[in-house]
Scaffold this motif. Structure first.
Motif, PDB file in Angstrom:
ATOM      1  N   ARG A 186      -5.542   3.077  -2.195  1.00  0.00           N
ATOM      2  CA  ARG A 186      -6.887   2.966  -1.838  1.00  0.00           C
ATOM      3  C   ARG A 186      -7.756   3.852  -2.769  1.00  0.00           C
ATOM      4  N   TRP A 231     -13.428   3.068   5.741  1.00  0.00           N
ATOM      5  CA  TRP A 231     -12.058   3.582   5.900  1.00  0.00           C
ATOM      6  C   TRP A 231     -12.225   4.663   7.187  1.00  0.00           C
ATOM      7  N   GLY A 269      -9.355   2.866   8.970  1.00  0.00           N
ATOM      8  CA  GLY A 269      -8.166   3.347   8.213  1.00  0.00           C
ATOM      9  C   GLY A 269      -6.932   3.238   8.873  1.00  0.00           C
ATOM     10  N   GLU A 270      -6.844   3.434  10.167  1.00  0.00           N
ATOM     11  CA  GLU A 270      -5.757   3.531  10.980  1.00  0.00           C
ATOM     12  C   GLU A 270      -5.243   1.991  11.056  1.00  0.00           C
ATOM     13  N   HIS A 324      -3.512   1.106   7.588  1.00  0.00           N
ATOM     14  CA  HIS A 324      -2.354   1.546   7.682  1.00  0.00           C
ATOM     15  C   HIS A 324      -1.338   0.979   8.483  1.00  0.00           C
ATOM     16  N   THR A 325      -1.508   0.413   9.709  1.00  0.00           N
ATOM     17  CA  THR A 325      -0.726   0.094  10.616  1.00  0.00           C
ATOM     18  C   THR A 325      -0.467  -1.450  10.150  1.00  0.00           C
ATOM     19  N   PRO A 345       2.434   1.541   4.099  1.00  0.00           N
ATOM     20  CA  PRO A 345       1.756   2.972   3.470  1.00  0.00           C
ATOM     21  C   PRO A 345       0.654   2.480   2.288  1.00  0.00           C
ATOM     22  N   VAL A 346      -0.186   3.230   2.518  1.00  0.00           N
ATOM     23  CA  VAL A 346      -1.402   3.330   1.400  1.00  0.00           C
ATOM     24  C   VAL A 346      -1.463   4.575   0.761  1.00  0.00           C
ATOM     25  N   GLU A 358      -3.101   7.453  -1.179  1.00  0.00           N
ATOM     26  CA  GLU A 358      -4.700   7.917  -1.207  1.00  0.00           C
ATOM     27  C   GLU A 358      -4.857   8.973  -2.287  1.00  0.00           C
TER      28      GLU A 358
END
Length: 500
Positions: free
Chosen positions: A59, A90, A94-95, A98-99, A103-104, A106
């Motif tokens: 990200r 984000w 954002g959540e 990620h789901t 994995p992102v 940062e």
């Protein structure tokens, strides 16, 4: 094709650092980087990613353009997929990202890469050596490998994320340079943050092509005009709304931009009546309007002699068909769905879905409708769904309605785009109050600003006590729209009759 351009994004930074090392690569009005400094920072970011063993999905926060562009280039060169998101996006999504995406990596992955790097002599002979070749960076950049994930909203108001490859971007850059005659010593100005896809494209076009980039953190017309004057900017990448406001600002300040020779416009229709103001600001500039989408990249652009009102002819290598509901190709002049085939198309959606977007083998349609005339020019007639194009941004009514329905005094909400000479469309919200008192428009506006980007906030609020419904119990949008158009027409009529 412009010499030096690679098959992957930002593959030629070493060459630019050698040939134009002391020249300015990037300036945001507060700080500037030479090509040598930009390469050094990019390599430092690549090294930081390798040390952190960062995963492939990365990200990049669009808030600080210098850091964001360094990190984006580092991600691209090290074979990662870069998700560019402004802070508001984000915070809201954002959540879910990620789901659904996994994995992102940062900001922590870039720890230690932002301070100004030491000079080439202090870093040793391999200062321009590629960090991406380090075995610790487990990924490889390739033309067909994914490079970029962008965020947009679907016609249901839910966010969706689309993915593009290196090739789709680098070929878009080459088409742009050739079609619009950009290159050599051109200097590119981008008048806003890279959270906007048009601004991001303009910024990456410059950096990938070895052209000086000046970028604004936010759109402030008078400050931008002064910076363009100082930088000698020769190419501007903007929306029609931004161009109109810049031209008006230049007229009020007496600013002239004789160096500006190319203006690239997309996102809405440029109003011909503003051309006199534009000619006073930059008499030698040519305006190049182009049509495309996040999913397709370039589709068409207007050339000299193409009829006003059209979006021009397809770019070289881009095929366009107009199809009926049964999928058959339509004759010239007939309106149907626009289908596109090229090497610029996106890979697909990686989060969410857009029901208007369809694939047929190597062809894609995003739900836009139009016609091809006998000369091959493309004419847009509208879009399926309820997309509103305002100030160069694609906005979906459902997203705004969902925000309005969170306000305690709102029982029902419908949003429409009414024609506006400045923005392309003016967003108007129609509301059924939940009680006897009408909600305060200023309170509604503040509520929307807390949930939406500013361009998506309605410019006006109308109220209906009786809410039309279809037989199926849904909001009767055509009936509501007709009522609002009647009110607008009545208001305009009163305004025209009012004494001067």
């Amino acid at each position: 094709m412009r010499e030096g351009l690679g098959d992957t994004v930002c593959a030629s930074l070493e060459a630019y650092a050698v040939h134009a090392g002391g020249g300015t690569a990037l300036c945001d009005g507060r700080a500037a980087l030479t090509w040598r400094e930009f390469l050094a920072r990019t390599q430092a970011a690549e090294a930081a990613l390798a040390r952190a063993c960062a995963g492939r999905l990365l990200r990049v926060d669009a808030g600080d353009p210098l850091s964001a562009l360094v990190r984006l280039c580092a991600g691209a060169r090290s074979g990662r997929i870069v998700l560019v998101a402004d802070p508001a996006h984000w915070q809201r999504y954002g959540e879910r990202l990620h789901t659904e995406l996994g994995p992102v990596a940062e900001d922590e992955a870039f720890s230690g890469c932002d301070p100004a790097p030491c000079g080439p002599d202090e870093r040793g002979d391999d200062a321009t050596g590629p960090v991406a070749g380090n075995p610790a960076a487990r990924f490889r950049a390739g033309p067909l490998e994914p490079f970029y994930i962008g965020l947009t909203s679907g016609s249901t108001g839910m966010p969706k994320a689309f993915q593009r490859s290196h090739r789709s971007w680098t070929l878009s850059f080459r088409l742009c340079l050739e079609a619009f005659g950009i290159g050599g010593s051109d200097r590119v100005f981008v008048p806003g943050g890279i959270g906007h896809s048009l601004h991001l494209f303009g910024a990456m076009l410059a950096l990938d092509s070895g052209l000086r980039l000046d970028i604004a953190r936010r759109f402030q017309p008078k400050a931008i005009l002064r910076r363009m004057e100082e930088a000698g900017s020769s190419v501007l990448v903007a929306t029609p709304t931004q161009l109109q406001l810049l031209a008006k600002g230049a007229a009020s300040e007496g600013i002239r931009l004789p160096a500006l020779r190319r203006i690239l416009l997309s996102g809405a229709k440029w109003q011909d009546r503003e051309r006199d103001l534009l000619a006073r600001m930059c008499p030698g500039a040519e305006v190049h309007e182009f049509y495309g989408t996040s999913e397709t990249s370039f589709i068409s652009h207007r050339r000299a002699g193409d009829p006003p009102g059209s979006v021009g002819r397809p770019f070289q290598g881009v095929e366009v068909e107009i199809r009926g509901e049964d999928g058959t190709c339509l004759a010239p002049g007939e309106t149907g769905d626009i289908w596109v085939r090229s090497q610029l198309l996106f890979d697909g959606y990686v989060m969410g879905a857009e029901p208007m977007t369809r694939r047929d083998g190597s062809w894609v349609s995003v739900g836009d409708r139009g016609a091809l005339d006998a000369e091959g020019c493309l004419w847009l007639s509208g879009r399926k769904g309820r997309m509103i194009v305002t100030s160069g941004m694609n906005v979906f009514a459902e997203e705004i309605e969902a925000a309005l329905l969170q306000y305690p005094g709102v029982a029902q909400a419908a949003v429409f785009g009414l024609e506006d000479p400045l923005r392309g469309a003016r967003i108007v919200a129609v509301i059924q109050p939940s009680g006897s008192a009408l909600p305060d428009p200023q309170a509604l506006r503040r509520h929307c600003l807390a949930l939406l980007e500013p361009a998506k906030v309605p410019r006006a609020f109308q109220f209906l006590s009786h809410w039309p419904l279809t037989p199926g119990g849904k909001s009767d949008l055509p009936a509501i729209a007709a009522e609002i158009e009647h009110r607008e027409a009545a208001r305009d009529s009163v305004s025209r009759r009012a004494p001067a």
